[in-house]
Design an enzyme around this catalytic site. Structure first.
Site, PDB file in Angstrom:
ATOM      1  N   GLY A 238      25.671  50.350  69.878  1.00  0.00           N
ATOM      2  CA  GLY A 238      26.065  51.512  69.096  1.00  0.00           C
ATOM      3  C   GLY A 238      27.315  52.183  69.624  1.00  0.00           C
ATOM      4  N   GLU A 663      28.160  55.292  80.294  1.00  0.00           N
ATOM      5  CA  GLU A 663      29.529  55.607  79.901  1.00  0.00           C
ATOM      6  C   GLU A 663      30.540  55.645  81.041  1.00  0.00           C
ATOM      7  OE1 GLU A 663      29.118  58.498  76.147  1.00  0.00           O
ATOM      8  OE2 GLU A 663      27.473  58.637  77.570  1.00  0.00           O
TER       9      GLU A 663
END
Length: 712
Positions: A238, A663
């Site tokens: 995603g 991240e």
């Protein structure tokens, strides 16, 4: 559950377990959204606007409706009226207005996907086309300051007297940097299967948060939340684009209403992914640094410009990382937006930190060069004792250890301080460094239920998501340790709104939020029933407050190093080696963690060398809107990726002592590559991506921007 209510004693945590869902995935038995079994499905293909701004004056659906197998043609004329139209991105087909090219203006439902796609091509739409504005420029006179930026951060901040500090600084850097528009391209595109039964809506959705989808879709159709059931056990990636609902899920639900009793399958094509699934806004960042002769920063100023859609605001928090990264008494950051006739930008892996740290870390490299300092040493000299913005102590901060270990692993001593110092087999060779940072978010509101089964087994239920990151495995490990049983005795249930609510898988916060809820539930069960609870006993735990968030600044840190080789004749650039060293608390599963960090660094390499969505201002659309022309890093582009981490004990962040890792791997990678390219060639590239035409520039000037580094 608060982070200070006891630590989890690691047994399973820290073990490199194979993915518990691995066998299902490699054997093809793991069902993704589009593959969910439904009886006699119909198929949807979207009709999109071919102008960037205007109004629909006519829409001819006669030919489309005549195609064999077509069940319904959906337009703004027959679309269901939505009960809540405040979110203009989701309020599709409610009028004849067109806000951007590629906007949904209709759809065709048919018995086969081929019939739906062919019929959609026959829909003829005419427009009253209006002038549009779709290209970001930093010199616009209509830039504005949003009320806040993504994450709820303040739009602007200022401490001290930046202008005076810059005027008196011994060394200054004054440069402008740009990052390109990037588009999410997960392996699985956005997909939905929608079906209505007795006024209730079921959505099999590829999403980063089933409860997020329910909370936003239910009001659109005037439904109570318990009338919307969202299922998403497996997700094929995603990167933020599936973190919040976009128009496709609404179009699928609308289409399903036109064919009662049938489920409607809808999968975006790769081209459609470039217009209705979000993207990373391009940025323009003006950075000014002031330092004394020893390289210690006295002033930091970052002015960031990005774009948003005219119909819905999204403000990338580009300058936020600069507020806390390095010590400097005088600091200023601002964000300004251009409202354009473009699709709505959204989350993409490390929004804010990723583009912001590219500019900041290249500027730091330029400062090191101006001061005659080693770039690693410059960063160490500017290490703050406390958070420069809030004054709070860091719960843990091991950036210096990451820098030193990364330098050792890549052989930093081989780096020539002067550019173009190394040449090997016709290639100019350089090394570069950049720092990485990502905040630790504590998000309340997640719940988990633990139920005792027969034979000492337990079922753990929580509406969390696994995007391929390893949630199935990591949460099972956390639950096993909290229950003090082997992982084999834990059955995890996730990805369904039938399970307790969970926050979205975003901001690298999933394991913190969900794991804390699981630990609380497990401990409550044991406190109530003892170490051997009877079959059927259960307990629920929630992620509540963490008082430590008010006392500490919480971040994960890392150091990125890159080796770049540039062909001296052609300018072709290769990155044979990346080294990343991270400090991210306790690692739950080294195997899945390594996968996440390698993936993040690879995505950062892709950002550095390839990814750029080119906007055709005449048409108001991305011209290279497919994977043939929007280049992403492939296997041949990725050499050796060396990932490691510092053992870090942080008792404040959560009961597991973990920090998010989804991240931080991408943050800093592009800057390290750009800095290595400068070390190799003497050409300073400030505009991503780093392409051979830029590296064939004049090494004497080092930039198209001209000289803007001053040393008194």
């Amino acid at each position: 559950m608060t982070a200070t209510q006891g630590r989890v004693r690691p047994r399973a945590i820290g073990a490199p377990l194979d993915r518990l869902d691995g066998r299902a995935k490699v054997t093809g038995t793991a069902r993704y959204a589009y593959e969910q079994p439904v009886g006699e499905p119909a198929y949807l293909h979207a009709v999109q606007a071919t102008v960037a701004r205007g109004r629909i004056t006519g829409i001819d659906t006669e030919a489309a409706a005549a195609v064999p197998g077509v069940l319904a043609v959906l337009t703004h004329r027959n679309a269901p009226r939505l009960a809540d139209t405040r979110d203009a991105e989701l309020a599709i087909l409610q009028s004849d207005a067109v806000a951007f090219r590629g906007q949904f203006v209709g759809g065709v439902v048919a018995t086969t996907s081929e019939a739906a796609r062919y019929a959609a091509s026959l829909v003829r739409t005419t427009y009253d086309e209006q002038p549009h504005d779709s290209v970001l420029r930093p010199d616009r006179d209509d830039l504005y300051a949003p009320e806040s930026v993504n994450g709820g951060f303040a739009t602007d901040t200022e401490q001290g007297d930046v202008e005076a500090a810059l005027a008196s600084a011994a060394v200054t850097v004054d440069r402008t940097y740009t990052t390109a528009m990037n588009h999410n391209n997960p392996m699985e595109p956005h997909t939905t299967v929608a079906v209505w039964n007795d006024g209730e809506l079921t959505l099999y959705e590829s999403t980063q948060g089933v409860h997020m989808v329910r909370s936003q879709v239910a009001p659109l159709f005037g439904l109570a939340p318990d009338k919307v059931h969202v299922v998403s056990p497996f997700v094929g990636g995603g990167f933020g684009s599936k973190g919040t609902p976009h128009a496709p899920v609404v179009l699928a639900a609308m289409a399903a209403r036109l064919v009662p009793g049938r489920a409607v399958r809808f999968a975006l094509t790769r081209r459609q992914m470039f217009s209705v699934a979000g993207y990373r806004t391009p940025t323009v960042q003006h950075i000014r640094l002031g330092a004394d002769r020893d390289g210690r920063l006295t002033a930091i100023s970052v002015d960031a410009v990005s774009q948003t859609s005219r119909i819905k605001e999204f403000a990338e928090q580009t300058a936020v990382a600069a507020r806390m990264m390095y010590a400097a008494p005088h600091r200023r950051t601002t964000h300004r937006l251009a409202r354009l006739d473009v699709p709505v930008p959204s989350w993409m892996r490390a929004p804010g930190e990723c583009p912001g740290m590219f500019a900041a870390e290249v500027a730091m490299d330029e400062l090191a060069e101006a001061c005659g300092l080693d770039p690693v040493e410059l960063r160490i000299r500017n290490e703050p004792a406390t958070d420069p913005e809030t004054g709070r102590p860091f719960s843990s901060r091991n950036l210096v250890a990451c820098l030193r270990e990364g330098a050792r692993r890549i052989g930093w001593e081989r780096r020539g301080q002067a550019p173009r110092a190394r040449r090997e087999a016709g290639h100019l060779v350089g090394l570069g460094v950049a720092a990485s940072v990502y905040p630790v978010f504590w998000i309340k509101g997640s719940s988990a239920t633990v139920r005792a089964g027969a034979g000492g087994r337990y079922t753990v239920s929580i509406g969390a998501a696994d995007l391929g990151t390893g949630t199935w495995t990591a949460l099972a490990q956390i639950a096993a340790d909290a229950l003090e049983v082997p992982v084999e005795r834990v059955e995890l249930r996730i990805g369904d709104t039938a399970y307790p609510p969970a926050s979205v898988a975003g901001g690298s916060s999933g394991i913190t939020a969900w794991g804390s809820a699981v630990v609380h539930a497990a401990r409550r069960l044991r406190e109530t029933y003892g170490s051997a609870p009877p079959e059927g006993a259960e307990a629920t735990g929630e992620t509540g407050d963490n008082p430590a968030t008010e006392r500490f600044a919480m971040y994960a840190f890392g150091a990125q190093f890159a080796e770049v080789r540039v062909d001296a004749d052609t300018g072709e650039v290769r990155v044979p080696r990346l080294v990343g060293v991270f400090a991210a608390g306790r690692v739950i599963n080294p195997k899945t963690a390594r996968s996440q960090l390698v993936g993040g660094m690879t995505m950062g390499l892709s950002m550095a060398l390839h990814e750029q969505s080119h906007v055709d201002g005449r048409l108001g659309q991305v011209a290279n809107h497919d994977l043939a022309e929007y280049h992403i890093a492939a296997n041949a582009d990725v050499g050796d990726v060396d990932v490691s981490w510092i053992d870090e004990d942080d008792p404040h962040v959560n009961p597991m002592g973990s920090k998010g890792i989804g991240e931080i791997g991408i943050v800093g990678t592009a800057a390290a590559v750009a800095n290595a390219a400068h070390n190799a060639t003497g050409v300073r590239v400030r505009d991503l991506p780093v392409t051979l035409d830029k590296l064939l520039g004049d090494p004497g000037t080092g930039s198209r921007n001209g000289p803007a580094v001053r040393r008194r």
